[in-house]
Write an enzyme that holds these catalytic residues in place. Structure first.
Site, PDB file in Angstrom:
ATOM      1  N   THR A  87       0.868  -1.173   0.000  1.00  0.00           N
ATOM      2  CA  THR A  87       0.000   0.000   0.000  1.00  0.00           C
ATOM      3  C   THR A  87       0.912   1.232   0.000  1.00  0.00           C
ATOM      4  OG1 THR A  87      -0.228  -0.102   2.406  1.00  0.00           O
ATOM      5  CG2 THR A  87      -1.952  -1.167   1.093  1.00  0.00           C
ATOM      6  N   THR A 113       1.560   4.352   1.431  1.00  0.00           N
ATOM      7  CA  THR A 113       2.290   4.930   2.564  1.00  0.00           C
ATOM      8  C   THR A 113       3.186   3.894   3.236  1.00  0.00           C
ATOM      9  OG1 THR A 113       0.534   6.535   2.899  1.00  0.00           O
ATOM     10  CG2 THR A 113       2.035   6.173   4.751  1.00  0.00           C
ATOM     11  N   CYS A 114       2.695   2.672   3.360  1.00  0.00           N
ATOM     12  CA  CYS A 114       3.479   1.610   4.005  1.00  0.00           C
ATOM     13  C   CYS A 114       4.753   1.327   3.214  1.00  0.00           C
ATOM     14  CB  CYS A 114       2.649   0.331   4.117  1.00  0.00           C
ATOM     15  SG  CYS A 114       1.093   0.564   4.999  1.00  0.00           S
ATOM     16  N   MET A 115       4.627   1.319   1.894  1.00  0.00           N
ATOM     17  CA  MET A 115       5.750   0.964   1.030  1.00  0.00           C
ATOM     18  C   MET A 115       6.705   2.130   0.773  1.00  0.00           C
ATOM     19  SD  MET A 115       5.510  -0.937  -2.551  1.00  0.00           S
ATOM     20  CE  MET A 115       6.897  -1.118  -3.613  1.00  0.00           C
TER      21      MET A 115
END
Length: 186
Positions: free
Chosen positions: A69, A71-73
């Protein structure tokens, strides 16, 4: 590919979120997850009991809504990878990034991020640990089903000593590595 607007949707962030049940002073509950680690044979995955795995360790756990996703990545987990040496110098034995994803997806995510020896991952494929911690949220509106809220915490010998709750999937400084760096050295 997911669009940024999907995660910035007013509808997504206006949905009611349950308050988190895990709090400072609580013991980490027992649940089964796959721990994804990098070693001599590359990335491996092993099912562990969280309470037993975290015994006699000081760890940073950073929960994120999902592998790959935006922001996570692009921000949240890379920040922990880039600052892992500092976090460990402050006293953490291990950094664990955790999501409600299966171990195959988490392994691919870990490989893509390139964190190797810096960060290990909990693949909470069944959401058992997320549910036991009380940090789940319904992201069905974004076609993500039940996921983990974005949080970070410091755990020492199975006891939560610091917790930082974003109260949803958005990223602010609350669960960032800069916050953890101030907390882990205490």
């Amino acid at each position: 590919m997911f669009s940024r607007s999907l995660f910035q949707s007013t509808r997504l962030f206006s949905m009611p979120l349950r308050s988190m049940s895990i709090k400072v002073g609580d013991k980490i509950p027992s649940a089964h997850v796959s721990v994804v680690k990098f070693g001599d044979s590359g990335f491996t995955s092993e099912i562990v009991d969280t309470a037993k795995y975290l015994e006699n360790k000081k760890v940073v756990i950073v929960a994120y809504p999902g592998a790959f996703t935006p922001t996570c990545m692009n921000t949240h987990i890379p920040d922990y990878i880039n600052n892992a040496t500092k976090v460990k110098q402050q006293g953490a034995d291990e950094i664990i990034a955790m999501s409600v994803n299966d171990p195959f997806v988490v392994t691919a995510f870990a490989e893509k991020l390139g964190g190797k020896q810096h960060v290990n991952f909990f693949a909470d494929g069944n959401g058992e640990f997320t549910k036991a911690l009380g940090i789940g949220m319904d992201l069905s509106v974004a076609q993500l089903s039940t996921r983990s809220k974005r949080i970070s915490m410091v755990v020492h010998n199975n006891k939560v000593i610091e917790i930082n709750d974003e109260n949803g999937p958005k990223l602010t400084e609350v669960s960032s590595c800069s916050t953890i760096l101030k907390q882990v050295k205490k």
